[in-house]
Write an enzyme that holds these catalytic residues in place. Structure first.
Site: not given
Length: 330
Positions: A26-27, A47, A52, A82-84, A107, A251
């Site tokens: 996405s980013q 990779r 992709s 993050d975890q990779n 991030h 309302s």
């Protein structure tokens, strides 16, 4: 708080440099394409077996392996899960960085919690668009941009901040506004917001409301509409104009009921629990827990995913969404 716009950023701090974007999700696709369209020399690092690779090539981007991309680049943006990041950094990124390079993130998780400790002879910066990648790309193609955060963690060359601003400008961010922050503040507020409000708090509130109605004998379909489906209508009003816009638009009955009953749900005890969640983010307990979870093969996450998948709100929701022709079916 410093906010920067078009006149405060100079693309010259990126021009003539080789830029590698690692990842094409996405980013990743938005960063790579926006910078390419801003006149930068960009490649995508993936990779060799990534699905992709062809998507990036079809978009006109050069694709390299991660190690080759880092070796080629002057500036490396890490847009991997993050975890990779830690394992890939140690195996393919760090060995190929040279003094004067710039390492960038969107991030701060791995920098803030010291999963990645960069060498002192490089710049380390963050550029974080405050929207999903598809919106970063769409607003750019429309001649606009989304607000971004920037931060400087290490400034070896003396140009780290200028590079971060230039990157944000290349994304279109300076047309909306770029806010300067720190890795610490971005990481901790981002994680807290996800856990207490956006992904954790809201999901549990939805399920609790749904269950309350169903347990009281109301049809699941009505409970779904009132506690899940219509939430988007309210969130869109928050998004467009804050709490006041929502209260103005609903309302008087809804406004009065919400203002008088809402505080009975979100009590001081709830806020006290929020503070505990924030403390776990601040002192690293959540990060350590998540890292252990990843290393052990996600046993808790997989169990929780299955519990959510089999919840009755998911089953009735799937049936009702078939009635909604405007939804994109996936």
């Amino acid at each position: 708080m410093n906010v920067y716009y078009e006149q405060d950023a100079d693309l010259g701090f990126l021009q003539g440099k080789n830029i590698a974007v690692l990842g094409y999700g996405s980013q990743g696709h938005a960063h790579a394409l926006n910078l390419k369209d801003s006149g930068m020399n960009v490649c995508v690092g993936l990779r060799s077996d990534s699905t992709s690779c062809q998507k990036a090539r079809d978009a006109g981007l050069e694709v390299k392996t991660i190690a080759d991309a880092v070796t080629w680049a002057d500036i490396v943006m890490v847009l991997l899960p993050d975890q990779n990041q830690k394992a890939i950094y140690e195996a393919e990124i760090a060995p190929n960085l040279v003094p004067g390079n710039t390492l960038a993130f969107a991030h701060g998780f791995n920098i803030h919690y010291k999963q990645i400790i960069p060498q002192e002879t490089i710049n380390v910066i963050m550029i974080a668009p405050k929207s999903p990648g598809h919106l970063v790309r769409r607003t750019f193609t429309q001649g606009n941009g989304v607000p971004c955060l920037i931060a400087v963690h290490q400034d070896y060359t003396g140009e780290a901040k200028q590079q971060a601003l230039a990157w944000a400008k290349g994304l279109g961010g300076t047309k909306a506004g770029v806010i300067e922050t720190t890795i610490k503040n971005e990481t901790e507020t981002d994680l807290f917001g996800e856990q207490a409000v956006l992904c954790g708090g809201s999901a549990e509130l939805i399920k609790a409301g749904f269950e309350t109605l169903v347990e009281a004998g109301y049809p699941e379909e009505l409970a779904y509409f009132e506690c899940m489906h219509e939430l988007k209508l309210i969130v869109d009003l928050y998004y467009e104009g804050g709490l006041s816009r929502m209260n103005y638009s609903v309302s008087d009955t809804a406004e009065y009921g919400g203002m008088t009953r809402g505080p009975r749900l979100i009590t001081p005890a709830v806020k006290a629990e929020m503070k505990k969640i924030l403390e776990e983010v601040q002192d690293g307990r959540f990060a350590r827990e998540f890292i252990d979870e990843c290393q052990n093969g996600y046993p808790n996450l997989n169990r929780l995913r299955e519990e959510n998948r089999t919840h009755s709100i998911e089953k009735v929701g799937a049936r009702l969404r078939e009635m909604m022709s405007w939804l994109i079916k996936k």
